[in-house]
Design a protein around this motif. Structure first.
Motif, PDB file in Angstrom:
ATOM      1  N   THR A  96      34.880  37.581  34.733  1.00  0.00           N
ATOM      2  CA  THR A  96      34.376  38.677  33.925  1.00  0.00           C
ATOM      3  C   THR A  96      32.792  38.481  34.202  1.00  0.00           C
ATOM      4  N   ASN A  97      32.107  37.153  34.689  1.00  0.00           N
ATOM      5  CA  ASN A  97      30.871  37.239  34.835  1.00  0.00           C
ATOM      6  C   ASN A  97      30.366  37.641  36.285  1.00  0.00           C
ATOM      7  N   TYR A  98      29.647  38.537  36.516  1.00  0.00           N
ATOM      8  CA  TYR A  98      29.166  38.889  37.636  1.00  0.00           C
ATOM      9  C   TYR A  98      28.193  38.096  38.570  1.00  0.00           C
TER      10      TYR A  98
ATOM     11  N   ASN B 132      28.128  45.933  39.080  1.00  0.00           N
ATOM     12  CA  ASN B 132      27.183  44.731  39.091  1.00  0.00           C
ATOM     13  C   ASN B 132      27.096  43.465  40.194  1.00  0.00           C
ATOM     14  N   THR B 133      28.428  43.117  40.544  1.00  0.00           N
ATOM     15  CA  THR B 133      28.507  41.995  41.471  1.00  0.00           C
ATOM     16  C   THR B 133      27.923  42.569  42.854  1.00  0.00           C
ATOM     17  N   TYR B 134      28.582  43.799  43.315  1.00  0.00           N
ATOM     18  CA  TYR B 134      28.137  44.459  44.434  1.00  0.00           C
ATOM     19  C   TYR B 134      26.673  44.769  44.540  1.00  0.00           C
TER      20      TYR B 134
ATOM     21  N   VAL C 270      31.637  45.134  35.999  1.00  0.00           N
ATOM     22  CA  VAL C 270      31.516  43.708  36.747  1.00  0.00           C
ATOM     23  C   VAL C 270      31.607  44.028  38.251  1.00  0.00           C
ATOM     24  N   LEU C 271      32.548  44.902  38.736  1.00  0.00           N
ATOM     25  CA  LEU C 271      32.457  45.093  40.222  1.00  0.00           C
ATOM     26  C   LEU C 271      31.127  45.657  40.805  1.00  0.00           C
TER      27      LEU C 271
ATOM     28  N   ILE D 133      38.228  39.698  40.225  1.00  0.00           N
ATOM     29  CA  ILE D 133      37.303  40.575  39.403  1.00  0.00           C
ATOM     30  C   ILE D 133      38.107  41.560  39.042  1.00  0.00           C
TER      31      ILE D 133
ATOM     32  N   ALA E 205      30.758  35.627  40.153  1.00  0.00           N
ATOM     33  CA  ALA E 205      31.326  36.506  41.182  1.00  0.00           C
ATOM     34  C   ALA E 205      30.404  36.701  42.397  1.00  0.00           C
ATOM     35  N   THR E 206      29.251  36.900  42.253  1.00  0.00           N
ATOM     36  CA  THR E 206      28.226  37.058  43.087  1.00  0.00           C
ATOM     37  C   THR E 206      28.184  35.937  44.176  1.00  0.00           C
TER      38      THR E 206
END
Lengths: 60, 223
Positions: free
Chosen positions: B192-194, B24-26, B21-22, B186, B197-198
């Motif tokens: 849990t959803n990137y 994918n988010t970044y 998740v981290l 996160i 989170a983004t």
């Protein structure tokens, strides 16, 4: 009053209406801070304050 | 040791899921920031009027409220994130054009941009390395946001410069808190959803940038 101000007020009003129930829910369900949590928050936030002051001084 | 195997593998799976998740988010965040900058440049190039800010921000928030929650669990959500961040980037055009008209405008914009980057990387790095749970901040941050929105609503009509500066300073502190809160959500499995989170982290960065620019512009001594 111009239309820009009216539009901004409508937008902010809509944000408040949207956020109000979420804020109420968050206040009810947020866990309580444990020992050391506030200290762990205040250190980085204090550094942000000092950094912003430094940025302001650098552009003056 | 075999007795402990399921618990160990569940924990390992959880760490792997969090890291995914981290990552994918970044990745998505960096792509949306670049796209946002591109849209801001387009908005400046076509010389959009001040109404653009209102329309673009309004459009972006409609997408966040009405479309994003329905698409966040599908691939369509990625398109919605780009639409949201593109609109918010486009909204910056008239503001940046106004600042560039000042003698030190370019310096102010670059300082605000660099400052926002340092604040985001510093706070995100702090939350990632300490792995502390900042979920206790949730209620306070949302109440703080409401207070700021009420103050901003009042200031539309009263137009007090000192209140505008106080609001900008409060927004920078509040969204700094949101960076810690969103990043820790996160790390600790609260988000849990990137895609969601983004958007959360993008809004933190966007708000800090706009208000840091306002603060620097007002206190730089250049009229």
């Amino acid at each position: 009053m111009d239309w820009f101000k009216i539009g901004s007020a409508i937008l902010i009003g809509a944000m408040i209406i949207f956020l109000l129930p979420r804020a109420r829910q968050m206040v009810k369900h947020s866990p309580k801070a444990k020992q050391g949590d506030w200290q762990a928050l205040l250190i980085p936030i204090g550094l942000v304050v000092l950094f912003v002051i430094f940025l302001i001084m650098s552009v003056r | 040791m075999a007795f402990n195997q399921p618990a160990v593998s569940r924990s390992a799976e959880s760490v792997l899921a969090t890291n995914k998740v981290l990552r994918n988010t970044y990745s998505l965040l960096s792509m949306t920031l670049l796209f946002s900058a591109l849209m801001a440049a387009v908005s400046m190039y076509v010389e959009t009027g001040p109404g653009t800010y209102l329309l673009s921000v309004g459009g972006a928030f409609l997408l966040i409220w009405l479309v994003l929650p329905r698409t966040a669990n599908s691939s369509a959500g990625i398109g919605v994130v780009f639409a949201i961040t593109g609109l918010l980037g486009f909204s910056l055009g008239p503001i940046l054009t106004q600042y560039l008209a000042l003698s030190n405008g370019a310096q102010l914009i670059m300082t605000a941009l660099g400052g926002t980057g340092v604040i985001f990387l510093g706070l995100s790095g702090y939350a990632l390395t300490t792995r502390r749970d900042f979920s206790f901040l949730g209620g306070m941050l949302f109440v703080g946001l409401l207070v700021i929105l009420f103050a901003a609503l009042g200031n539309i009509f009263f137009a007090i410069p000192a209140l505008s500066l106080a609001i900008s300073a409060a927004v920078i502190l509040l969204f700094s808190g949101f960076i810690l809160y969103d990043t820790s959500r996160i790390i600790n499995g609260g988000e849990t959803n990137y895609i969601m989170a983004t958007v959360a982290l993008y809004l933190d960065i966007f708000n800090i940038f706009i208000h840091l620019l306002n603060l620097l512009g007002a206190l730089s001594g250049d009229d």
